[in-house]
Design an enzyme around this catalytic site. Sequence first.
Site, PDB file in Angstrom:
ATOM      1  N   ASP A 100       0.283   6.097 -42.538  1.00 43.11           N
ATOM      2  CA  ASP A 100       1.534   5.363 -42.689  1.00 43.11           C
ATOM      3  C   ASP A 100       1.634   4.755 -44.087  1.00 43.11           C
ATOM      4  O   ASP A 100       2.683   4.808 -44.737  1.00 43.11           O
ATOM      5  CB  ASP A 100       1.611   4.268 -41.622  1.00 43.11           C
ATOM      6  CG  ASP A 100       2.852   3.398 -41.774  1.00 43.11           C
ATOM      7  OD1 ASP A 100       3.966   3.905 -41.576  1.00 43.11           O
ATOM      8  OD2 ASP A 100       2.692   2.205 -42.102  1.00 43.11           O
TER       9      ASP A 100
ATOM     10  N   GLU B  99       1.614  11.067 -39.003  1.00 45.79           N
ATOM     11  CA  GLU B  99       1.033  10.132 -39.955  1.00 45.79           C
ATOM     12  C   GLU B  99      -0.486  10.194 -39.934  1.00 45.79           C
ATOM     13  O   GLU B  99      -1.136  10.045 -40.981  1.00 45.79           O
ATOM     14  CB  GLU B  99       1.517   8.712 -39.642  1.00 45.79           C
ATOM     15  CG  GLU B  99       2.998   8.527 -39.939  1.00 45.79           C
ATOM     16  CD  GLU B  99       3.504   7.135 -39.660  1.00 45.79           C
ATOM     17  OE1 GLU B  99       4.466   6.703 -40.331  1.00 45.79           O
ATOM     18  OE2 GLU B  99       2.941   6.456 -38.763  1.00 45.79           O
TER      19      GLU B  99
END
Length: 237
Positions: free
Chosen positions: A53, A125
């Site tokens: 992320d 992610e």
Amino acid sequence: MLTAADIESFEKAIGYTFKDKALITQAFTHSSFVNEQKINKKSDYERLEFLGDAVLEMISSAFLFRKYPQKKEGELSKIRASLVCEPALAFASEKLNIKKYMQLGKGEEATGGRNKESIIADMMEAVIGALFLDGGIEESKRFIDTYVLTNVESMQMFSDSKSILQEIAQGQNLGAVRYEICGESGPEHDKIFDVRVFVGDKNLGEGSGKTKKAAEQKAAYEALLVLKKKNNVFKEH
């Protein structure tokens, strides 16, 4: 269960071979799967998702900073949010068939976890995080450039595709927008809805999702891409 052949298939798809196979295995492992293992418990994807992320935010921010030198911070933040939101990442993941590689617990599998946008986006992610650890920033950037930042102008509309399509149809006198359910599949607790969108009398897009709203959003997005290709009618967006 994720096999060596599965990992090889994914590596071939993304054009990268992991030196540490445990990293990509971890990226596809949900906590529900880990909790069901009695012995040889492995780590789940959540730490890699946390790292990925951050890498995704950095790479996408730098990309947008260079691409739009005249835009203010607020505008850049809005574009970035639309690019990395759950629906957009889940949509981008379809090219890689991320769902195929998930390791889920029986309970999560039974309740439709394989089609949850939140899990799919998190695993995208996590893959970015795994690539960063195994291949460095260049490999994670290459992945992001290829699967997330491929068409910013189109993808930033993804999160608001229904309202944008409505606005364009009205502004360009293209006719009324209507959505039609054309199919349902799966058990009651894990239904997938198939939707078509019509603008006037023309079927311009189709989409599937766990909810009617999600399916309509994807159908609207496909319709926007068709209109852009044919007429460039939303160049102002």
